[in-house]
Structure formats: C-alpha cells, structure tokens
Design an enzyme around this catalytic site. Structure first.
Site, PDB file in Angstrom:
ATOM      1  N   ASP A 199       0.900  -1.146   0.000  1.00  0.00           N
ATOM      2  CA  ASP A 199       0.000   0.000   0.000  1.00  0.00           C
ATOM      3  C   ASP A 199       0.938   1.194   0.000  1.00  0.00           C
ATOM      4  OD1 ASP A 199      -1.589   2.176   0.584  1.00  0.00           O
ATOM      5  OD2 ASP A 199      -2.946   1.024   1.854  1.00  0.00           O
ATOM      6  N   HIS A 200       1.086   1.819  -1.167  1.00  0.00           N
ATOM      7  CA  HIS A 200       2.192   2.775  -1.281  1.00  0.00           C
ATOM      8  C   HIS A 200       2.044   3.977  -0.341  1.00  0.00           C
ATOM      9  CE1 HIS A 200      -0.586   4.656  -4.164  1.00  0.00           C
ATOM     10  NE2 HIS A 200      -0.034   5.766  -3.742  1.00  0.00           N
ATOM     11  N   HIS A 262      -5.957   2.734   1.529  1.00  0.00           N
ATOM     12  CA  HIS A 262      -5.266   3.934   2.043  1.00  0.00           C
ATOM     13  C   HIS A 262      -5.969   4.536   3.251  1.00  0.00           C
ATOM     14  CE1 HIS A 262      -3.263   3.381  -1.621  1.00  0.00           C
ATOM     15  NE2 HIS A 262      -3.978   4.179  -2.389  1.00  0.00           N
TER      16      HIS A 262
END
Lengths: 507, 280
Positions: A199-200, A262
């Site tokens: 999950d960047h 996110h």
C-alpha cells in the site's frame, strides 16, 4: 563503500563508520513490465535507489509481460521512463550498472509453464553470473485475474536456496470472499512472512512521520484520546478523474480504490496504541486492533457520490458517466464520506470523519486532529469570535508537513483573539529530498522488513468493513450524479457533520 | 519577470519552491487568504492598497484579473519578506492570475487549490459585484467575508437591495461604511435630540449619505428624509437644517480601512440593517 551484512559483526573496524546498509544480493522479477506502474513508479524507483547505492551490490531485474520485446528494447523503454518520471538527474554510469542486469521475458498465461522455465533460466544465469544467491523478489504488477497462474508458476519454480518474497499490488481482492480466496492461493505456495501486500501510502514519509510525531514526542500522546480530541477528519481528495481507467474503476469505485486500503490504513496509524517496538509485527498487531474495533457504520453515517460535469482549474470537465468506457447509467461511486467510531478505551464516542473522492476541488491528503475547545475562555465573546479550536494538521500531500492552529492575541488595544497557523513544511527542515514511497518499500522488502506492508488479518478486517457498507448500498438506487466536478462532494457530505454541529475543515 | 505559470499545479509547485528557497525560517505563520477580484479598470487602485496590506496581515493574497476572450490562465507568484525585528520576518506570497475564457467564469476551481488550509478567506471585490453571475456566486461560496466599497458603485441605493440578499450567505464589510465610522459616534452623542430628526443632509459620497440615513432609519425605526450634496469625502451632516459638530480625529487611510475589515470575522447586524433601510 558497503560491507556485507555477515562481515559486519566480525569486523572490528566497522564500529563508528557510517555505512550504507545495502540489502543482500537478490534478483527481482516484475510481472506486468509493460504496464503503467512499472514505467511510472517501479523503474524510476529502482534507478533512484541505484543512484544512491541502496540496491544490493549484486542485483538483477527481469521484466515479464505479454508484449514481444528484446532485452535491449526493454532497456530502451525503461531508460525513457526513468528520464521522464525519475526524480534524479540521469547519469549514464548509474543507468549502465542497472541496465547490465536487466532482462526481458515475454509470455502470457496461455504459454503455460514455458514462461516460468524461461524466467527460471534467466534467474539461474543471474545467480551464476551476477551472484544473486538464489534470493528472489517477485513483483505482481498485474491485474488480479492473472494472479493465480503467476502465483502457481512461481510456486512451482521457487528457488531452493536463498529467500523468496512476493510483492502483491492492490487491489487485493474485491470483497472479503475473493480476498480470502487470494490469501488461500498465496498460502499454498508462500508463507505469510514471504508475502508483501503493498500500500504505497505507507511508504510516504509523512505517514511514517505520524509514528514519530506521536511516539517520539512527549507532548502529543497524553492528549491523543477522547478526553482531549473532539474529532478527527481524514481527507483523501483528488482533482483528477479516472484517467482512462474505466475498466478498473467501474468495478472498484471510491470504496475499493481508496477507502479499503489507504484510508483505513491512515485511520489505523492515527488511532493505534503505541507499539512496544517498531518490529513489523508489533506495529501491525496494533493496527489490526484498530481495524477490528471500528464500529460498523449505519447507512445514515455513510455518504456516496458521483461527479457530474464541472470545472477543474477553470476548464470544463466531463461527468463520470460521460467518461470513456463508463456505463452512461453507472452507479459507481466516485466519492465516499463516512462517520466512523473506533470502539475502544481511547477513542469511544470520538467520531472519525473520512472522505475520499475524485474530481474534488483540491488535491490533498490530510489528517486533522481537532481538539476540544478551551473549557472556559475568559475573553469577551466578541473578542474571541475569531478563535477556532486547536487543530493539528498532518499534511500527506501535496506538501508533506505538519501545522498547528493556535489562538493568539491580536496586537494592540484590548484582548482580541484570533487563530493563527504555525506551519512546518517537512521537506524544509531536513536538507534532503524526500524519497518516493516505492523506493522505501522496495528496499524494505529486499531487507525483509514488512512493517510498512499490509498483513493478512488487516486485509481481512478492511474487507469486512467494506462488505457491510456495500451491502447497505445494494438496497437503494442513488440519484447520481450528485456533485459537480471541482466541488467538495454532495451536500449530504456536509450534512453528515452538520447534524453533529460540526463542519468539514475549511480548505 | 518570472516565467508565466499556466496551470494551478505549476503555481502550487512554485509556492513550495519559494518556501524552500527562502533562507529563513521553515516555520511560517499566516492568518488568512485574501482574494481580490480586479477587473481591468481597477488594476491601479488595487495595487496601491495591496502594497500597504502585506505588512499588517501575514497572508496569502490571490489577485484575480478577469480577461475577456482567450482561454486558460496565466499566473505568477511572488514571495515577500518584511523584516520586523532582528529575529522576526513576516512572509507573504502574492499570486497574480489572469483568467481567460471559462476560467474567468469559474474562478473557484482555480482559487480553491491555492487557499491556505484552515484559515479564513476574505474576498475583496472591486466595483459593483455581478450579483447572480457564476463567478461572483462561486467566489462568495468560497469566502468567509466579502469586502466591497460601495463608494465605487453607481446608481445607489438600488444595488444595496441585491447586496442585502446575500447577507445570509456571507458576512459583508463595506469600506464606505467604515468611512462613516468617525461620524456615527458623534451623531450618537446627540441623543436624545437626534431621536426626533425628520431629515438629514449629508455632504459626502453617495454611499456615505445612503448608509448614514439607512443607519438612522434602522436604529430609530422610522422614515427619515435624505438630502445629498456630492463631495468625495464626508465633510458635513445637517440634522433638520442644523449642522452637526465635526467629529475629532483624522479620516483613516485606504490601506487601514481594508486592514481593519480583515480583522473582523462575523456578520455586522447594524451595517446590514442600515443597508436594508437605505433602499426603503
């Protein structure tokens, strides 16, 4: 100069030297090498890491995709990508080092096992010629339907020596059932400790800085609870539309695109208890506790929206239903807002308002902690009209930073109070460029540090929540579109807070 | 002259760059975002006032210049520092944007990304606002307070009727009203005799005359006649033919007038009632 990890302990000369910690030798395989992610993020990140000598000294990377391409064509394409999207100046020597270890394998699911045999041959060649020691990072930058074949293929051919790690890009399933199925599939071939669900957002500096802010400062944590915090607002707003990704977005919507991953991760980091240390499982244990204690919101506490025509930067933009590839009567949501509660000792009754969407008025990702008002301001009512509650604002993008709104006296006669804004720009305090999220995450994976990756139980909890919300939504037909592009979402989003006598932060 | 920035994101990047390049403190305080809508004919007057403003209100100022024709936007960004003492510097940024075509009709989508988060937004509108038109309606949606100077408006008191319609949506300050601020306490000191006044004669601007009579009508709750003698300053008030005494002190400067309005945040019910009574 780097010194191998195993020599560090034995070597008395290392003490006190500032050494770059380079990961162990390894080879990386990217599935989906012709895709957007590889071009925009992965290769620019690999180049920046090479530029800073943060990649293993012995390294190689294999690109795998459908397109027929030679190694050289692949190198040329990635070179152009690095030049276009990279954050560092392009240096031939750095590129040459990286390009020497680049190979390309063409293949599709229909080719069956042949592709994996080809990949395996290349990796064996790397082990022999480049000393990658059988260590492997596999990166799944492909759409979910392709996962199964690839995971099976890798599983069958996994290296007998060294370690193997698998990075899985989102979306990780599209509901609880599919996520569980995917987990079962992965676990057939890999141990949970070998799976890195990316999950960047978690790779972003400010997100990690949230942990520093909370747990390295004695002044915040004591007030980080229901007694002092009135409520929390988390905004993930984009001005862009779906950028030609109708296929994906029509099925995902805002809830799967942003909320499931996110947003819930930001909530977890904001609300979690202090971990005992920063080891991967300590942090993730605390995060999953938060996800488990999120009270399932009732339908009244969730708002969805879809953008119609409107204006962005003064230019007219089409509505969602007019975007190419989108069903003209689509019910996909491009906006979601919700009032959530984390039911635990620390946060009971403290609402967390979240919103996320596309084509909103401004691009920003922020976490705002709004504190309770001073119990009895001893000022005349008029004098304090400009006084708002204290807000600690954590800015994740576009400008990473932290700011605090405090009440101060207006100079001059009397005691007029008004809110001023102390604004700390993160990049400005340290004379160094902030690394891109993917750089951090790739190196973490090569080092085997999974703290910033999502664990199986987190994903499960995230989907449980999403599934309940989606189930509510199935019961009625929303009248879409209900907000104009370039605004802050449908009016019902404002009403969600108005009912509680609150309002969204001003922007 | 800096290069022209043609997208909002380019302007944002430039702002970030400016902040990082100034050698001073990384910590910054600001108190508001100030938007000014400046049609062609007001350009000079607007620049004069802005020049005095920055030092008093550490803020971000966005000056919008609507243009007829063309397309897109052209912006430039300027950062200024005002040394206050050895250790303290006030920083402001001024963003000037020329809006063409649709961006002039829909300025909110240009301005919103540039507001300083969480702080009040003041909108200074030069000339008579085009009530009901998208550009104006959008911008008052963004602003907490609208600042006008009805001295700039022809055809008074008619436009006050339109102004009164937006009181519920945005707090309004009128610099013409501020320009009567020395006279109102003096007139109030004439109580109780002033309570019986039938008509007043004001030598000053049309706006000052209308607002003063509106004020008396609304406070006293009855109709009062107005006679107006044109002057570019408020120099005399007669009550039923009797000249009222001249108030003490000097008239405030233009930058002070705007600056004072920027310290106010809530609605001013006395002013609003005066505006409503001016048109009745």
């Amino acid at each position: 100069m780097a010194i191998a990890e195993d020599q560090r302990l034995a070597n008395p000369l290392v003490e006190g030297l500032q050494l770059t910690r380079r990961p162990e030798p390894c080879a990386m395989v990217i599935f989906g090498a012709s895709g957007d992610l590889t071009k925009r993020k992965l290769f620019p990140a690999l180049y920046s890491l090479a530029y800073r000598q943060l990649l293993p000294e012995k390294f190689g990377v294999v690109g795998v995709a459908r397109t027929e391409e030679t190694d050289d064509e692949f190198r040329e394409r990635m070179k152009a990508a690095v030049q276009e999207f990279g954050r560092d100046d392009f240096r031939d020597d750095v590129w040459k080092w990286l390009a020497d270890g680049m190979r390309y394998v063409a293949g599709t699911a229909e080719d069956g096992d042949d592709v994996f045999v080809n990949i395996d041959d290349t990796l064996t060649e790397f082990d022999r010629d480049r000393g990658t020691s059988g260590n492997r990072v596999y990166y799944l930058a492909v759409p979910p339907p392709a996962f199964e074949t690839i995971v099976k293929g890798i599983g069958k051919h996994r290296s007998t020596q060294g370690w193997t790690r698998l990075i899985v890009e989102k979306p990780f399933g599209h509901d609880l059932e599919s996520a569980q199925k995917l987990n079962t599939l992965l676990h057939k071939h890999f141990d949970e400790s070998e799976i890195f669900r990316i999950d960047h957002y978690l790779g972003k500096e400010t997100v990690q800085n949230m942990l520093a802010l909370r747990f390295a400062n004695g002044i915040f944590e004591p007030i980080w609870n229901r007694q002092f915090v009135d409520h929390i607002q988390i905004t993930v707003a984009e001005t862009i539309g779906i950028e030609g990704r109708a296929d994906y977005y029509e099925h995902a919507g805002a809830i799967r695109d942003i909320f499931q991953n996110h947003l819930l991760q930001l909530i977890a980091l904001t609300a979690m208890e202090p971990p005992i240390d920063f080891a991967a499982d300590s942090v993730r244990n605390e995060k999953v506790k938060v996800l488990k204690s999120i009270h399932t919101p009732g339908p009244k506490h969730i708002v969805r929206g879809q953008y119609g025509r409107g204006y962005i930067e003064g230019q007219e933009v089409p509505g969602y239903r007019e975007e190419q590839g989108v069903d003209p009567s689509s019910l996909t949501e491009t906006f979601i807002a919700a009032k959530l509660f984390v039911d635990n000792w620390r946060w009971a009754d403290t609402p967390i308002y979240i919103r996320a969407g596309k084509r909103l008025a401004r691009r920003e990702t922020t976490i705002a902690i709004e504190f309770k008002r001073a119990p009895h301001p001893p000022f005349e009512e008029l004098a304090a009209e400009g006084l708002r509650p204290n807000v600690l604002l954590i800015n994740i993008q576009p400008d990473e930073g932290v700011s605090l709104a405090i009440g101060a006296k207006v100079p001059g006669q009397g005691l007029q109070i008004r809110t001023v804004h102390m604004d700390f720009l993160y990049g400005g305090a340290f004379r160094t460029d902030l690394p891109e999220a993917y750089e951090r995450l790739l190196v973490d994976c090569m080092r085997g540090d999974a703290s910033l990756f999502t664990r199986e139980d987190e994903v499960i909890e995230q989907w449980k929540l999403v599934d309940t919300i989606v189930a509510f939504w199935r019961r009625d037909r929303p009248s879409f579109p209900n907000y104009a592009a370039g605004t802050w979402g449908p009016p019902s989003s404002d009403e969600l807070l108005k009912r509680d006598g609150r309002s969204w932060r001003r922007h | 002259m800096a290069t022209t920035l043609v997208t909002v994101s380019a302007i944002e990047r430039k702002l970030a760059e400016l902040r990082l390049s100034d050698g001073g403190s990384r910590l910054r305080t600001s108190v508001m975002t100030h938007i000014a809508w400046v049609p062609e004919e007001w350009v000079e007057a607007a620049e004069d006032v802005l020049a005095g403003l920055a030092e008093r209100h550490p803020s971000r100022t966005i000056v919008l210049f609507p243009q007829s024709g063309g397309d897109g936007l052209e912006g430039d960004v300027e950062g200024e520092s005002f040394p206050m003492s050895e250790s303290l510097t006030i920083c402001t940024d001024t963003i000037r944007i020329r809006l063409h075509g649709t961006s002039a009709e829909h300025p909110a989508s240009v301005v919103e990304p540039l507001l300083v988060p969480d702080l009040p937004v003041f909108l200074r509108w030069r000339g008579v606002p085009p009530f009901g038109e998208p550009a104006f309606e959008e911008l008052i949606g963004v602003a907490d307070r609208l600042i006008v100077d009805s001295t700039e408006w022809p055809g008074l008191p008619k436009p006050y009727a339109r102004l009164a319609e937006i009181f519920d949506r945005v707090a309004v300050s009128d610099i013409a009203w501020a320009r009567t601020s020395r006279w109102r306490p003096m007139l109030a000191s004439l109580w109780p005799s002033i309570g019986k006044v039938e008509r007043i004669k004001v030598t000053g601007t049309e706006a000052q005359a209308q607002l003063l009579v509106g004020w008396l009508r609304s406070r006293l709750g009855r109709s009062i006649g107005l006679q107006h003698k044109r002057s570019n300053k408020l120099v005399g008030v007669e009550l039923d033919g009797e000249p009222a005494p001249f108030p003490p002190g000097d008239p405030p400067l233009p930058a002070d007038l705007l600056s004072d309005e920027l310290d106010k945040l809530s609605r001013d019910p006395v002013y609003e009632a005066a505006v409503v009574a001016a048109v009745t």
